[in-house]
Write an enzyme that holds these catalytic residues in place. Structure first.
Site, PDB file in Angstrom:
ATOM      1  N   ASP A 155       3.371  -6.165   3.522  1.00 61.80           N
ATOM      2  CA  ASP A 155       2.895  -5.084   4.389  1.00 61.80           C
ATOM      3  C   ASP A 155       3.136  -5.438   5.852  1.00 61.80           C
ATOM      4  OD1 ASP A 155       1.678  -2.876   5.505  1.00 61.80           O
ATOM      5  OD2 ASP A 155      -0.360  -3.594   5.204  1.00 61.80           O
ATOM      6  N   ASP A 167       5.932   1.077   7.073  1.00 60.58           N
ATOM      7  CA  ASP A 167       4.512   0.852   6.794  1.00 60.58           C
ATOM      8  C   ASP A 167       3.999   1.889   5.810  1.00 60.58           C
ATOM      9  OD1 ASP A 167       1.912  -0.084   6.949  1.00 60.58           O
ATOM     10  OD2 ASP A 167       1.473   0.904   8.855  1.00 60.58           O
ATOM     11  N   GLU A 217      -5.198   2.124   2.131  1.00 60.35           N
ATOM     12  CA  GLU A 217      -5.256   0.900   2.931  1.00 60.35           C
ATOM     13  C   GLU A 217      -5.470   1.216   4.403  1.00 60.35           C
ATOM     14  OE1 GLU A 217      -3.601  -2.215   5.619  1.00 60.35           O
ATOM     15  OE2 GLU A 217      -2.897  -0.158   5.314  1.00 60.35           O
ATOM     16  N   GLU A 218      -4.803   2.271   4.860  1.00 59.90           N
ATOM     17  CA  GLU A 218      -4.808   2.559   6.291  1.00 59.90           C
ATOM     18  C   GLU A 218      -6.178   2.943   6.828  1.00 59.90           C
ATOM     19  OE1 GLU A 218      -2.594   1.843   8.247  1.00 59.90           O
ATOM     20  OE2 GLU A 218      -0.606   2.057   7.376  1.00 59.90           O
ATOM     21  N   HIS A 248       0.838  -1.201   0.000  1.00 59.89           N
ATOM     22  CA  HIS A 248       0.000   0.000   0.000  1.00 59.89           C
ATOM     23  C   HIS A 248       0.870   1.247   0.000  1.00 59.89           C
ATOM     24  CE1 HIS A 248       0.213   1.091   4.365  1.00 59.89           C
ATOM     25  NE2 HIS A 248       0.224  -0.202   4.580  1.00 59.89           N
ATOM     26  N   HIS A 265       2.795   3.092  13.044  1.00 58.65           N
ATOM     27  CA  HIS A 265       1.883   4.240  13.185  1.00 58.65           C
ATOM     28  C   HIS A 265       2.388   5.299  14.166  1.00 58.65           C
ATOM     29  CE1 HIS A 265      -1.888   1.753  11.728  1.00 58.65           C
ATOM     30  NE2 HIS A 265      -0.872   1.746  10.864  1.00 58.65           N
TER      31      HIS A 265
END
Length: 468
Positions: free
Chosen positions: A355, A293, A327-328, A281, A426
């Protein structure tokens, strides 16, 4: 508990070579080409250069932002330079949101600041902020079961710790608080939600991430606390006095807007209409630079395709690299891709996704019909020297790939060591220095083996059972 289909030893590899030659799902010539590709990947630093380019020249790229638009342009240009035969985009529709500031502090009985971040698409506080007593819950289920009078007007504090694991299996139980917590708090009349960050670190960084927001009539501010600050609140509550926290949060929901899936293809020489899809992604959260990520995944797949494109001839089928958008915030790009291409899903031979950061790949899983296991066994001959073991037949291929598997598309899964992945996930700490160049080479070596052999083999892989 994993149920290995096969664990390879040196003697067993030799035995497999004989039985695989009898079955002939993959030719010895193709296996030899895969070995060459593997060894070339181990010598190349190009994947690291790609993720370095993405993090430096684009940086954070949350869906629907200017960074997202820069990332889409960057990906198209990079794919063209790397020798893809075809590069194009498909528009997707995304919910947009502006992150403002988020401040939190204990005002009684022990005044001091807290380190927090807004969870994705969090509501703001009223002008001037809000102050309320916190009420602690061990997990989201405890909040859901609590009487509304216990929660109404207070700040619900979900204090669920995530367990560290190589597989990342602690994420599923812990992330329920993030995905469902705000909805539960709002339904019970809470003033706000505080969540122990879904992560495994002890750093004073808070972990953001998406919540369930659709259909919530009165959304409330929702913030993640760094692990040390969650510990701090826990210790204060143990002293038996009410703990009051003040929150000041400025966020804003924006009008929906466009984003894009970016797609690059190495066109098949015999069956161009059939494709092996490998995905990552392109979007990221906006706290760090999205190196792990999912910048690493983007780089791994681009380099995989580049190496295959340099072969004297194209593989039998098309190798399609899909960099999914949004995607997130809920697998938006993957869902819209499947919806737009439902009539073509039977032409997708298999799907897989990178991922899970940039740790070394240690396990190879599948989601194949049982009569196709011999193909995976042959792939293992070339993967085993990379330190990869055989796993199970329950793979979804990855988050975005799971949308395809739900429609019956077979999957391969190359699983990385995620022991420390959720230390950075994140957070502002998801930056390029966390990417190990040597591990990235090993990832590409595994991906190029699996991708080439899947695109080149004569047989197809059939379909897998779908969930009802």
């Amino acid at each position: 508990m994993f149920r290995p289909l096969l664990t390879l030893t040196g003697g067993l590899i030799a035995t497999l070579a004989v039985t695989a030659a009898q079955a002939k799902p993959l030719s010895q010539e193709d296996l030899s080409v895969a070995e060459v590709l593997r060894d070339r990947a181990l010598e190349s630093s190009d994947a690291y250069s790609i993720v370095e380019s993405l993090t430096v020249e684009v940086g954070p790229r949350r869906a629907g932002t200017e960074g997202d638009r820069r990332a889409v342009a960057w990906a198209q240009e990079k794919m063209k330079k790397l020798g893809f035969d075809r590069v194009y985009t498909e528009q997707i529709d995304v919910q947009r949101w502006h992150r403002g500031h988020a401040h939190a502090e204990v005002v009684a009985p022990f005044p001091q600041p807290l380190v927090v971040t807004s969870l994705g698409y969090s509501a703001p506080t009223p002008e001037g902020g809000l102050s309320a007593e916190i009420v602690e819950f061990s997990d989201v289920e405890a909040l859901i079961k609590a009487p509304a009078k216990k929660v109404k007007g207070k700040i619900a504090f979900i204090n669920k710790r995530m367990e560290r694991a190589r597989t990342g299996e602690g994420y599923g139980p812990a992330v329920q608080g993030r995905s469902r917590g705000m909805r539960a708090a709002a339904e019970k009349g809470a003033a706000a939600l505080l969540l122990r960050s879904v992560g495994t670190d002890s750093d004073r960084f808070a972990h953001t991430g998406m919540m369930s927001i659709d259909g919530v009539e009165n959304p409330v501010p929702a913030l993640a606390l760094s692990a040390p600050d969650a510990n701090l609140l826990e210790a204060m509550l143990e002293r038996g006095k009410p703990v009051e926290v003040k929150l000041d949060v400025h966020n804003e929901r924006l009008a929906d807007g466009p984003s894009f899936n970016v797609i690059g293809e190495i066109t098949g020489r015999e069956k161009p209409e059939e494709a092996m899809i490998i995905g990552a992604h392109l979007d990221s959260w906006d706290e760090g630079t999205g190196a792990l990520d999912d910048g690493a995944g983007v780089a791994i797949l681009m380099e995989t395709a580049r190496l295959i494109a340099e072969l004297p001839q194209r593989p039998r089928r098309t190798l399609r690299v899909v960099l999914f958008g949004a995607e997130e915030i809920g697998l938006v790009g993957a869902k819209q891709y499947v919806d737009a291409h439902r009539g073509e899903l039977d032409n997708i031979i298999a799907v897989s996704e990178s991922d899970f950061g940039a740790g070394k790949i240690w396990r190879f899983d599948t989601r194949l019909p049982e009569n196709k296991f011999d193909i995976a066994d042959q792939m293992m001959q070339v993967l085993a020297p990379l330190g990869i073991e055989r796993g199970n037949n329950q793979s979804s291929g990855g988050p975005d790939s799971s949308v395809f598997v739900a429609q019956g598309v077979p999957a391969f899964g190359l699983y990385q060591d995620g022991t420390d992945y959720f230390d950075y996930h994140h957070t502002p700490n998801d930056t390029l220095d966390k990417v190990d160049p040597g591990n990235l080479k090993q990832n590409v070596a595994a991906w190029v083996v699996m991708s080439f052999l899947a695109a080149e083999m004569e047989e197809d892989l059939g379909r897998v059972p779908t969930e009802n």
